[in-house]
Design an enzyme around this catalytic site. Structure first.
Site, mmCIF file in Angstrom:
data_model
loop_
_atom_site.group_PDB
_atom_site.id
_atom_site.type_symbol
_atom_site.label_atom_id
_atom_site.label_comp_id
_atom_site.label_asym_id
_atom_site.label_seq_id
_atom_site.Cartn_x
_atom_site.Cartn_y
_atom_site.Cartn_z
ATOM 1 N N CYS A 329 0.838 -1.206 0.000
ATOM 2 C CA CYS A 329 0.000 0.000 0.000
ATOM 3 C C CYS A 329 0.875 1.258 0.000
ATOM 4 O O CYS A 329 1.475 1.590 -1.012
ATOM 5 C CB CYS A 329 -0.976 -0.035 1.164
ATOM 6 S SG CYS A 329 -2.354 1.123 0.971
ATOM 7 N N HIS A 427 -3.668 -5.417 1.505
ATOM 8 C CA HIS A 427 -3.455 -5.759 2.905
ATOM 9 C C HIS A 427 -3.968 -7.176 3.146
ATOM 10 O O HIS A 427 -4.812 -7.681 2.415
ATOM 11 C CB HIS A 427 -4.201 -4.784 3.815
ATOM 12 C CG HIS A 427 -3.706 -3.380 3.749
ATOM 13 N ND1 HIS A 427 -2.511 -2.997 4.306
ATOM 14 C CD2 HIS A 427 -4.244 -2.271 3.180
ATOM 15 C CE1 HIS A 427 -2.336 -1.702 4.100
ATOM 16 N NE2 HIS A 427 -3.368 -1.239 3.423
#
Length: 484
Positions: A329, A427
């Site tokens: 991310c 994630h």
């Protein structure tokens, strides 16, 4: 319909864990129960089925209730993006960023969202199990409170007060907290739970007797100190290490000021063949097999900190020596050429040079991408599932070698031409046994043992419910929950 609230004398007193335990315990009794946290401040969040964002603790509590996470379970989520400000998320959607003064004025609006969510949940479930935030006795935060007694007063619900005896001063915490509450708030506290006790309970009994006599309120029980729970830590990074095998993979996670979703690394912390180390300010990055750049709520600021600490040079040296590197991310965004923030979403508008290790650039946009996804990790055609929470749009030639082929037809992330660097927006990358094993093999670990992280979490939720049954006054709990 009944609402019961758990408040704590301090942060990390055990509120999240106790609510999780009570949810599963009630479910075992055949009682429909739903978790609820009016306001949460955390950088660890989960994505709901409808593409909203809530605190990860509420997602775990939903699992304890065997429910899908829903934005009504955590209607107000604050994600700090500076020392004085935070992104404000209402019903799963980011509405704005505010400093503390502006948010204080906004609380009345936030309270309406809280009460609307609670009303919907209480109409749908027999018991709403509520978690407070921090302490209800913070004098400077009591005006306009929506997270603790302000909420309890608004919905007229009883409260259990929990304190952590392992910190020391448990009786001062409990009595002091009670003394700082108003008379009506004191009356809401129906009993105490003492958490994380080690030793002979007989030695504690005189103190418990004194507490009950001093306050006129019962001690519902004393929960033992448990060292090997595998549930995500919501606030701090859990650095506990278990026993490891002789041959392990050394994994380093540099901890930057605005690290987010550090729960990504819980499966690695639990893996018997992984030596996971979090490296903080003032610490050099040691030799390792794998470095992982985590998510960040302030990518440009954390990039500056990474360089200031000399970690950019350490990462370059790590790659020269053949080590592997993953960016997740915000970490993905740092690995590129530039990060542009034309709207000033993370501070002053502008651009920052990335580490330049992958040929792409990222533009931060106001619209956040929130979705649960599944697909295939291209390293070994291994199944992978996870979730996206990001505001950036990344483009560039490096994306022509994607890390993940998603089931919806999109591609995610990138793998460097030499195979040393992997970048992804996903994630939860290590939670699946296939994807975790594939990534560990890619990083150099042979004969990887598969672990079922979901099964470990489910087992621990059951253990928590066992502790409620064994150590707490279940008759009084049933009464407080309106259960016959």
């Amino acid at each position: 319909m009944t609402t019961l609230m758990v408040q704590g004398t301090t942060s990390d007193a055990g509120k999240s864990t106790l609510v999780t335990a009570l949810c599963r315990w009630l479910l075992r009794q055949g009682v429909g129960v739903v978790p609820f946290k009016p306001q949460n401040m955390a950088l660890n969040s989960a994505v709901t089925a409808d593409g909203g964002e809530i605190g990860r603790a509420q997602a775990v509590q939903a699992q304890a209730c065997r429910l899908a996470p829903h934005t009504d379970m955590n209607p107000v989520l604050l994600k700090p993006n500076s020392d004085t400000g935070a992104q404000v998320i209402i019903h799963g959607r980011a509405v704005t960023s505010m400093n503390a003064v502006a948010y204080h004025d906004y609380k009345a609006t936030a309270m309406q969202a809280v009460l609307a969510s609670h009303q919907r949940l209480s109409a749908a479930y027999p018991v709403v199990m509520v978690e407070g935030a921090g302490s209800p006795a913070e004098i400077n935060l009591r005006a306009g409170d929506i997270a603790n007694m302000g909420f309890a007063e608004a919905v007229d619900c009883p409260v259990i007060l929990v304190a952590d005896i392992n910190r020391g001063g448990v009786f001062a915490h409990l009595v002091g907290t009670l003394e700082l509450l108003s008379p009506s708030e004191q009356a809401r506290v129906k009993g105490f739970v003492i958490n994380r006790f080690r030793g002979d309970i007989a030695l504690l009994q005189p103190g418990l007797d004194w507490l009950e006599q001093r306050t006129g309120k019962p001690v519902l029980g004393v929960l033992p100190y448990v060292t090997d729970l595998h549930l995500e830590a919501e606030d701090g990074i859990d650095v506990r290490q278990g026993a490891k095998l002789a041959r392990v993979l050394k994994v380093i996670v540099p901890v930057l000021p605005r690290i987010s979703n550090h729960t990504d690394f819980d499966p690695l912390r639990l893996h018997p063949q992984v030596d996971l180390q979090f490296i903080g300010p003032g610490q050099p990055i040691p030799a390792a097999d794998l470095i992982i750049l985590p998510g960040s709520k302030s990518v440009r600021g954390d990039l500056a900190q990474l360089r200031e600490r000399g970690w950019d040079k350490a990462i370059e040296r790590h790659l020269r020596y053949g080590g592997k590197l993953i960016g997740i991310c915000g970490g993905l965004q740092m690995l590129g050429r530039q990060v542009h923030d034309p709207l000033g979403l993370e501070g002053a508008a502008g651009s920052s040079q990335g580490l330049g290790l992958l040929d792409y650039a990222t533009v931060l946009e106001a619209e956040k991408q929130l979705r649960n996804v599944a697909g295939t990790l291209n390293l070994e055609a291994a199944a992978v599932a996870g979730y996206e929470i990001h505001a950036g749009v990344t483009s560039g030639p490096a994306l022509e070698r994607p890390a993940v082929q998603l089931a919806d037809g999109r591609c995610d992330g990138a793998v460097s031409a030499d195979g040393q660097i992997l970048a992804t927006y996903l994630h939860g990358l290590f939670e699946g046994s296939q994807s975790c094993a594939a990534l560990l093999r890619w990083a150099g670990l042979e004969d990887v043992q598969a672990i079922d992280y979901e099964a470990l979490r489910e087992r621990d939720i059951e253990r928590l419910a066992d502790l409620v049954e064994k150590h707490l006054d279940t008759a009084l709990l049933r009464q407080l929950c309106g259960v016959a």
